[in-house]
Scaffold this motif. Structure first.
Motif, PDB file in Angstrom:
ATOM      1  N   ARG A  71       9.344  28.220  19.479  1.00 33.54           N
ATOM      2  CA  ARG A  71       9.619  27.935  18.165  1.00 33.54           C
ATOM      3  C   ARG A  71       8.980  27.003  17.401  1.00 33.54           C
ATOM      4  NH1 ARG A  71      14.058  25.415  15.302  1.00 33.54           N
ATOM      5  NH2 ARG A  71      14.619  26.431  13.339  1.00 33.54           N
ATOM      6  N   SER A  72       8.409  27.186  16.015  1.00 35.27           N
ATOM      7  CA  SER A  72       7.684  26.070  15.284  1.00 35.27           C
ATOM      8  C   SER A  72       8.739  25.361  14.441  1.00 35.27           C
ATOM      9  CB  SER A  72       6.778  26.975  14.310  1.00 35.27           C
ATOM     10  OG  SER A  72       6.137  26.074  13.509  1.00 35.27           O
ATOM     11  N   TYR A  73       8.432  24.074  14.554  1.00 33.66           N
ATOM     12  CA  TYR A  73       9.369  22.959  13.921  1.00 33.66           C
ATOM     13  C   TYR A  73       8.596  22.392  12.529  1.00 33.66           C
ATOM     14  CZ  TYR A  73      12.071  23.295  18.048  1.00 33.66           C
ATOM     15  OH  TYR A  73      13.095  23.657  19.087  1.00 33.66           O
ATOM     16  N   ARG A  74       7.869  22.977  12.051  1.00 36.86           N
ATOM     17  CA  ARG A  74       7.061  22.854  10.875  1.00 36.86           C
ATOM     18  C   ARG A  74       7.764  22.806   9.644  1.00 36.86           C
ATOM     19  NH1 ARG A  74       2.979  25.435   7.168  1.00 36.86           N
ATOM     20  NH2 ARG A  74       1.675  23.781   6.512  1.00 36.86           N
ATOM     21  N   GLY A  75       8.785  23.657   9.474  1.00 44.46           N
ATOM     22  CA  GLY A  75       9.843  23.351   8.489  1.00 44.46           C
ATOM     23  C   GLY A  75      10.748  22.093   8.527  1.00 44.46           C
ATOM     24  N   GLU A  76      11.063  21.580   9.680  1.00 43.49           N
ATOM     25  CA  GLU A  76      11.927  20.540   9.867  1.00 43.49           C
ATOM     26  C   GLU A  76      11.394  19.243   9.527  1.00 43.49           C
ATOM     27  OE1 GLU A  76      14.048  21.470  13.255  1.00 43.49           O
ATOM     28  OE2 GLU A  76      14.489  23.510  12.744  1.00 43.49           O
ATOM     29  N   ILE A  77       9.916  19.049   9.506  1.00 40.26           N
ATOM     30  CA  ILE A  77       9.221  17.641   9.538  1.00 40.26           C
ATOM     31  C   ILE A  77       9.413  17.461   8.142  1.00 40.26           C
ATOM     32  CG2 ILE A  77       6.995  16.793   9.815  1.00 40.26           C
ATOM     33  CD1 ILE A  77       6.203  18.828  11.881  1.00 40.26           C
ATOM     34  N   LYS A  78       9.695  15.859   8.198  1.00 39.91           N
ATOM     35  CA  LYS A  78       9.625  15.233   6.758  1.00 39.91           C
ATOM     36  C   LYS A  78       8.436  15.359   6.115  1.00 39.91           C
ATOM     37  CE  LYS A  78      10.980  10.871   4.916  1.00 39.91           C
ATOM     38  NZ  LYS A  78      11.470   9.434   5.427  1.00 39.91           N
ATOM     39  N   THR A  79       8.338  15.939   5.144  1.00 39.02           N
ATOM     40  CA  THR A  79       7.071  15.556   4.236  1.00 39.02           C
ATOM     41  C   THR A  79       7.134  14.872   2.935  1.00 39.02           C
ATOM     42  OG1 THR A  79       7.618  17.678   2.916  1.00 39.02           O
ATOM     43  CG2 THR A  79       6.359  17.997   4.898  1.00 39.02           C
ATOM     44  N   GLU A  80       8.244  14.090   2.813  1.00 34.63           N
ATOM     45  CA  GLU A  80       8.404  13.084   1.765  1.00 34.63           C
ATOM     46  C   GLU A  80       8.121  11.770   2.207  1.00 34.63           C
ATOM     47  OE1 GLU A  80      11.948  14.033  -0.084  1.00 34.63           O
ATOM     48  OE2 GLU A  80      11.848  16.036  -0.634  1.00 34.63           O
ATOM     49  N   TYR A  81       7.136  11.170   1.858  1.00 32.01           N
ATOM     50  CA  TYR A  81       6.727   9.749   2.393  1.00 32.01           C
ATOM     51  C   TYR A  81       6.920   8.699   1.271  1.00 32.01           C
ATOM     52  CZ  TYR A  81       4.040  13.043   5.210  1.00 32.01           C
ATOM     53  OH  TYR A  81       3.647  14.072   6.040  1.00 32.01           O
ATOM     54  N   GLU A  82       7.507   7.629   1.869  1.00 31.18           N
ATOM     55  CA  GLU A  82       7.744   6.510   1.084  1.00 31.18           C
ATOM     56  C   GLU A  82       6.652   5.304   1.427  1.00 31.18           C
ATOM     57  OE1 GLU A  82      11.374   4.554   3.428  1.00 31.18           O
ATOM     58  OE2 GLU A  82      11.675   6.352   2.043  1.00 31.18           O
ATOM     59  N   LYS A  83       6.294   4.466   0.483  1.00 32.01           N
ATOM     60  CA  LYS A  83       5.127   3.501   0.841  1.00 32.01           C
ATOM     61  C   LYS A  83       6.143   2.360   1.001  1.00 32.01           C
ATOM     62  CE  LYS A  83       1.109   1.755  -0.974  1.00 32.01           C
ATOM     63  NZ  LYS A  83       0.058   1.861  -1.949  1.00 32.01           N
ATOM     64  N   ASN A  84       6.192   1.620   2.107  1.00 34.49           N
ATOM     65  CA  ASN A  84       6.839   0.327   2.436  1.00 34.49           C
ATOM     66  C   ASN A  84       5.972  -0.673   2.470  1.00 34.49           C
ATOM     67  OD1 ASN A  84       9.515   1.593   2.265  1.00 34.49           O
ATOM     68  ND2 ASN A  84       9.666   2.117   4.426  1.00 34.49           N
ATOM     69  N   VAL A  85       4.578  -0.399   2.510  1.00 39.11           N
ATOM     70  CA  VAL A  85       3.548  -1.609   2.804  1.00 39.11           C
ATOM     71  C   VAL A  85       3.073  -2.022   1.344  1.00 39.11           C
ATOM     72  CG1 VAL A  85       1.294  -2.123   3.937  1.00 39.11           C
ATOM     73  CG2 VAL A  85       2.990  -0.210   4.933  1.00 39.11           C
ATOM     74  N   PRO A  86       2.932  -3.174   1.092  1.00 35.80           N
ATOM     75  CA  PRO A  86       2.543  -3.574  -0.332  1.00 35.80           C
ATOM     76  C   PRO A  86       0.973  -3.463  -0.228  1.00 35.80           C
ATOM     77  CG  PRO A  86       3.230  -5.553   1.293  1.00 35.80           C
ATOM     78  CD  PRO A  86       3.574  -4.528   1.947  1.00 35.80           C
ATOM     79  N   ASP A  87       0.454  -3.191  -1.588  1.00 28.50           N
ATOM     80  CA  ASP A  87      -0.620  -2.992  -1.729  1.00 28.50           C
ATOM     81  C   ASP A  87      -1.814  -3.920  -1.844  1.00 28.50           C
ATOM     82  OD1 ASP A  87      -3.091  -1.475  -2.635  1.00 28.50           O
ATOM     83  OD2 ASP A  87      -2.465  -1.236  -4.637  1.00 28.50           O
ATOM     84  N   LYS A  88      -2.524  -4.076  -0.724  1.00 27.54           N
ATOM     85  CA  LYS A  88      -3.288  -5.488  -0.808  1.00 27.54           C
ATOM     86  C   LYS A  88      -4.810  -5.308  -1.458  1.00 27.54           C
ATOM     87  CE  LYS A  88      -1.024  -6.815   3.578  1.00 27.54           C
ATOM     88  NZ  LYS A  88      -1.341  -7.154   4.814  1.00 27.54           N
ATOM     89  N   THR A  89      -5.039  -4.328  -2.132  1.00 21.75           N
ATOM     90  CA  THR A  89      -6.538  -4.021  -2.547  1.00 21.75           C
ATOM     91  C   THR A  89      -6.802  -5.125  -3.582  1.00 21.75           C
ATOM     92  OG1 THR A  89      -5.431  -2.693  -4.273  1.00 21.75           O
ATOM     93  CG2 THR A  89      -6.309  -1.417  -2.286  1.00 21.75           C
TER      94      THR A  89
END
Length: 87
Positions: free
Chosen positions: A64-82
């Protein structure tokens, strides 16, 4: 409106015979090099279809493929150091 779809990875031993897998569902991809196919089918009745697939002589394994159950919404917790690395 649309039926629930489930993906399955079908490992096979014969590429020519594997082209006939489209009668069991929507054949999305066939890999000639790694000998697997990605097959999508309706959720209702998929268990019976998987049993039929496993009985085929050229099919080695069905996963069975679990591709549909993988979370695809990402959140950025790391501050931008540029701004610290600017010239």
């Amino acid at each position: 409106m649309f039926a629930e779809r489930i993906g399955y990875i079908v490992w096979f031993s014969d590429f020519k015979a594997a082209r006939g897998l489209d009668k069991y569902g929507s054949l999305h991809y066939l890999s000639r090099k790694m000998n697997y196919a990605v097959l999508y089918m309706d959720a209702d009745g998929s268990e019976e279809t998987v049993r039929h697939l496993q009985r085929l002589p050229f099919v080695k394994k069905v996963e069975r493929s679990y591709r549909g159950e993988i979370k695809t919404e990402y959140e950025k917790n790391v501050p931008d150091k540029t701004r610290f690395y600017g010239l």
